[in-house]
Design an enzyme around this catalytic site. Sequence first.
Site, PDB file in Angstrom:
ATOM      1  CB  CYS A 168      -0.782  41.092  56.766  1.00 50.40           C
ATOM      2  SG  CYS A 168      -2.140  41.064  57.956  1.00 50.40           S
ATOM      3  CB  CYS A 178     -12.383  53.823  60.447  1.00 52.62           C
ATOM      4  SG  CYS A 178     -10.849  54.187  61.300  1.00 52.62           S
ATOM      5  CB  CYS A 194       3.253  43.670  60.826  1.00 54.04           C
ATOM      6  SG  CYS A 194       1.865  44.001  59.725  1.00 54.04           S
ATOM      7  CB  CYS A 243      -7.637  58.944  59.232  1.00 52.79           C
ATOM      8  SG  CYS A 243      -7.308  58.245  57.611  1.00 52.79           S
ATOM      9  CB  CYS A 253     -12.860  53.712  56.382  1.00 49.95           C
ATOM     10  SG  CYS A 253     -11.423  53.970  55.327  1.00 49.95           S
ATOM     11  CB  CYS A 301       0.813  44.806  63.704  1.00 47.91           C
ATOM     12  SG  CYS A 301       0.078  45.516  62.234  1.00 47.91           S
ATOM     13  NE  ARG A 357      -2.797  38.303  62.930  1.00 46.27           N
ATOM     14  CZ  ARG A 357      -2.049  38.795  61.963  1.00 46.27           C
ATOM     15  NH1 ARG A 357      -2.420  39.878  61.332  1.00 46.27           N
ATOM     16  NH2 ARG A 357      -0.938  38.212  61.628  1.00 46.27           N
TER      17      ARG A 357
END
Length: 363
Positions: free
Chosen positions: A189, A60, A129, A53, A57, A97, A261
């Site tokens: 979400c 991550c 999702c 990616c 972040c 998801c 969650r």
Amino acid sequence: MATKHDWTKEEILEIYNKPLMELLYEAATIHRQHHDPNTVQVSTLLSIKTGGCPEDCGYCPQAARYHTDLEGNDLMSVNQVKAQALRAKAAGSSRVCMGAAWRNVKDGDEFDDVLEMVRTINKLEMEVCCTLGMLTENQAQRLAEAGLYAYNHNLDTSEDYYKEVISTRGFDDRLKTIDNVRKTNVTVCSGGIIGMGESAEDRAGMLVALSTLNPQPESVPINALVPVEGTPMEEQEPVSIWEMVRMVATARIVMPETQVRLSAGRTQMSREGQAMCFFAGANSIFAGDKLLTTPNPDINEDMEMFKALGLNPQKAFEKKEQPKSIDAEHSQFQNLGEKPKWSRPGHKIERNLQAQEKRKTKA
Ligand code: SF4
């Protein structure tokens, strides 16, 4: 009582800092008024495209700029996804998801494949999702038309602390994406992570941002950071169970209808700790031995825990009816080939830059 949408940071902090027994009692009472306390929704998270990616972040391991041991993979095929969804369904999950490590959705073959995955899973009578990064309104409409049930787009933390975590995408664009999803019938979400070095004020700030959305998100994941070697946050101390319980209870009180969650970080929690989170209002978990890239309890262990606590998995479409899937050839929405300019704040985050430097020395 009507849902309150004008929570302030001070009000939320006051709740978060209450004596724990009082906080638990209040949260559990609100939980019972709005939900069946013995039902917990079970989702399976599937990384359909892992690693590589371009974002920075700080938490991550999928960010290409940091050196982690992660094995990446290209987009999975529709058949692979279908096989995994069937396995998840057999194990008791009502929702799949699908996560792709993308900055934003790009119109084209890969997105067309994701739309086909959505249709396929919806036809298996499971809630679908996706978490695919930033999204335009047209892309949100196309996902809705394919039968998407929910779109995940986390705010991650408070607007203030966000600047200490990510420099390649802006907080406002997160809100814009959520707004684009809200223009469809897909549920929202959105949640965040605690344990990234943020203060209690930042945690409250994140809950302000989420609870003042109108409508509030249907689902709010609360993650505890799982520090991964090579990422800027590799040395972060794990959050205590008390902080997790406080965060869950506060989220429950300020967002009474939402499914809260328990997400990443569950492996570090005892069963007793998780039971306290369920009591405090958590009513959804991620199942499966991996959460995108970090470890998660095995589904059998979860089902044993459910048995011990007398909890039942929520059935699919219990909260909202199943969306229809329109096949690609009957679609009303076109591939517009959009190239939106999502922002790139580009400020310096020292620990992110240091982790990036370390990668270069290791390479
Ligand atoms: S959190 Fe998402 S956007 Fe950020 S680096 Fe990881 S995969 Fe990319």
